[in-house]
Design an enzyme around this catalytic site. Structure first.
Site, PDB file in Angstrom:
ATOM      1  N   ASP A  16       0.823  -1.201   0.000  1.00  0.00           N
ATOM      2  CA  ASP A  16       0.000   0.000   0.000  1.00  0.00           C
ATOM      3  C   ASP A  16       0.865   1.261   0.000  1.00  0.00           C
ATOM      4  O   ASP A  16       0.461   2.293  -0.512  1.00  0.00           O
ATOM      5  CB  ASP A  16      -0.927   0.002   1.217  1.00  0.00           C
ATOM      6  CG  ASP A  16      -1.887  -1.179   1.172  1.00  0.00           C
ATOM      7  OD1 ASP A  16      -2.574  -1.335   0.144  1.00  0.00           O
ATOM      8  OD2 ASP A  16      -1.933  -1.947   2.130  1.00  0.00           O
ATOM      9  N   GLU A  35      -1.911 -13.688   3.985  1.00  0.00           N
ATOM     10  CA  GLU A  35      -0.776 -13.235   3.179  1.00  0.00           C
ATOM     11  C   GLU A  35       0.544 -13.481   3.906  1.00  0.00           C
ATOM     12  O   GLU A  35       1.539 -13.853   3.291  1.00  0.00           O
ATOM     13  CB  GLU A  35      -0.924 -11.758   2.835  1.00  0.00           C
ATOM     14  CG  GLU A  35      -2.005 -11.482   1.817  1.00  0.00           C
ATOM     15  CD  GLU A  35      -2.205 -10.006   1.539  1.00  0.00           C
ATOM     16  OE1 GLU A  35      -1.557  -9.166   2.206  1.00  0.00           O
ATOM     17  OE2 GLU A  35      -3.010  -9.678   0.660  1.00  0.00           O
TER      18      GLU A  35
END
Length: 133
Positions: A16, A35
């Site tokens: 991000d 993840e």
């Protein structure tokens, strides 16, 4: 399926935000635990991002805060710890299309934590020096 193939050659994911020291914020989408499990089991983990994710310091581009996945029963203790010890501002991520908090695939909550990003490294550096004394 990690139960059948527990070792992966490579895992690739996005970020991000990435700062000048290659520290990054991940987890804005909310699938953090899974993840991390995939990345842990990979021999090589690669993060791909384009110029739009680059910033001088974390929190400069990504304004939603550092995502932290917590089990629901730990929400309050973790929130208090982050607020008191780490001086973060904690917001429970709320769902948009339904009432209540966002619930991850693992049944957990997501805390979005904001810090005084340019100075947070100074806090950790100071704490580490205190522990060595």
């Amino acid at each position: 399926d990690l139960s059948r193939h527990p070792e992966l050659d490579i895992a690739i994911d996005g970020a991000d935000e990435i700062d000048l020291n290659l520290n990054l914020i991940k987890g804005g989408g909310g699938c953090m635990l899974q993840e991390k499990i995939i990345a842990f089991n990979a021999k090589q983990f690669i993060v791909i991002a384009d110029y739009r994710k680059r910033s001088g310091f974390l929190g400069q581009q990504w304004k939603k805060g550092l995502p932290v996945e917590v089990v629901p029963s730990a929400f309050n203790p973790i929130k208090l710890y982050i607020e008191k010890k780490l001086k973060g501002i904690v917001v429970l991520r709320m769902a948009v299309a339904k009432a209540g908090p966002v619930v991850t695939d693992n049944g957990n909550f997501i805390l979005d934590v904001n810090f005084d990003w340019p100075n947070i490294c100074l806090l950790y550096t100071s704490d580490a020096a205190d522990e060595e004394d």
